[in-house]
Design a protein around this motif. Structure first.
Motif, PDB file in Angstrom:
ATOM      1  N   THR A 110       0.815  -1.211   0.000  1.00 45.19           N
ATOM      2  CA  THR A 110       0.000   0.000   0.000  1.00 45.19           C
ATOM      3  C   THR A 110       0.851   1.265   0.000  1.00 45.19           C
ATOM      4  N   TRP A 111       0.412   2.255  -0.780  1.00 43.88           N
ATOM      5  CA  TRP A 111       1.003   3.593  -0.744  1.00 43.88           C
ATOM      6  C   TRP A 111      -0.099   4.613  -0.993  1.00 43.88           C
ATOM      7  N   PHE A 112       0.224   5.894  -0.789  1.00 41.76           N
ATOM      8  CA  PHE A 112      -0.751   6.972  -0.934  1.00 41.76           C
ATOM      9  C   PHE A 112      -0.182   8.046  -1.846  1.00 41.76           C
TER      10      PHE A 112
ATOM     11  N   LYS B 155      -7.684   0.945  -5.849  1.00 41.90           N
ATOM     12  CA  LYS B 155      -7.785   2.027  -4.870  1.00 41.90           C
ATOM     13  C   LYS B 155      -8.242   1.458  -3.528  1.00 41.90           C
ATOM     14  N   LEU B 156      -7.751   2.071  -2.456  1.00 37.44           N
ATOM     15  CA  LEU B 156      -8.212   1.694  -1.127  1.00 37.44           C
ATOM     16  C   LEU B 156      -9.591   2.289  -0.858  1.00 37.44           C
ATOM     17  N   PRO B 157     -10.355   1.692   0.053  1.00 37.71           N
ATOM     18  CA  PRO B 157     -11.631   2.303   0.451  1.00 37.71           C
ATOM     19  C   PRO B 157     -11.414   3.699   1.018  1.00 37.71           C
TER      20      PRO B 157
ATOM     21  N   GLY C  30      -5.470   9.742  -2.182  1.00 38.94           N
ATOM     22  CA  GLY C  30      -5.812   8.557  -1.406  1.00 38.94           C
ATOM     23  C   GLY C  30      -4.836   7.421  -1.650  1.00 38.94           C
ATOM     24  N   GLY C  31      -5.260   6.229  -1.266  1.00 38.07           N
ATOM     25  CA  GLY C  31      -4.363   5.095  -1.270  1.00 38.07           C
ATOM     26  C   GLY C  31      -4.583   4.136  -2.418  1.00 38.07           C
ATOM     27  N   TYR C  32      -3.499   3.431  -2.743  1.00 41.82           N
ATOM     28  CA  TYR C  32      -3.528   2.326  -3.696  1.00 41.82           C
ATOM     29  C   TYR C  32      -2.978   1.078  -3.007  1.00 41.82           C
TER      30      TYR C  32
END
Length: 211
Positions: A73-75, A113-115, A171-173
């Motif tokens: 995960t990264w943003f 994409k993260l929630p 946001g995050g991936y």
């Protein structure tokens, strides 16, 4: 000395099939902890390579923020070049290079994409100035000068004060891996390479690659 004459022989460690965990994410966590314990500067830094609509690759250095069974995960800014490219081709390649340990880890897979709730939580955990910077900068877009960028930041700070909220374009991936390769430098360029490939049933296959 010419660039072509620059070389190093690697001899710190070895890597065998018996050394590695059956799960590549757990194996990554072992190596990552060893990199942290060795005091490697920014051991969490990774190259992230994406592909644009023109099918040309691009890469940049980012900081990983989480690793778990679901992926890496990264943003970042969704409207940046990498964000636009991931919207077209939702796959990426990550590369960690811990030169002091003579190691590399290559990770490839699908990116999602993260929630929003997860991105909101991480955004609020960041230092205030980093949150304001995410709001102030239209990442990857041209700007006339450094002064103009500083003015954008000042305007953002005046508008939001101590309570910036996560913008919808940030946001995050998460990269869900399907190929993970561990590389350990060895003498005479006979490096150790162990590749994990995810199978259709979700299991991981391990094999040694020639250097």
């Amino acid at each position: 000395m010419s660039i072509a004459d620059l070389r190093k022989d690697y001899s710190r460690a070895s890597l065998t099939e018996a050394d590695v965990d059956p799960d590549p994410v757990r194996q990554f966590s072992v190596w990552f902890r060893q990199a942290l314990d060795a005091g490697i500067p920014e051991a969490n830094a990774m190259s992230v390579a994406t592909v644009g609509a023109d099918n040309r690759p691009s890469s940049r250095i980012l900081l990983i923020k989480d690793v778990d069974a679901d992926g890496f995960t990264w943003f970042t800014n969704y409207a940046s070049r990498k964000g636009r490219e991931l919207a077209i081709h939702p796959h990426a390649a990550l590369l960690f290079h811990w030169v002091e340990l003579e190691r590399q880890v290559r990770i490839e897979g699908r990116v999602e994409k993260l929630p929003d709730a997860q991105s909101d939580a991480y955004f609020q955990s960041r230092p205030l100035k980093s949150r304001l910077g995410a709001l102030a900068s239209a990442q990857s877009e041209p700007i006339a000068s450094r002064d103009a960028l500083e003015r954008q930041y000042a305007d953002t700070e005046a508008e939001y004060g101590d309570h910036p909220v996560r913008p919808s374009h940030w946001g995050g991936y998460r990269l869900v891996p399907d190929r993970v390769e561990f590389w350990q430098g060895r003498p005479s360029r006979l490096h150790d390479r162990i590749l994990y490939t995810r199978q259709e049933d979700g299991a991981w296959r391990r094999e040694r690659l020639q250097p």
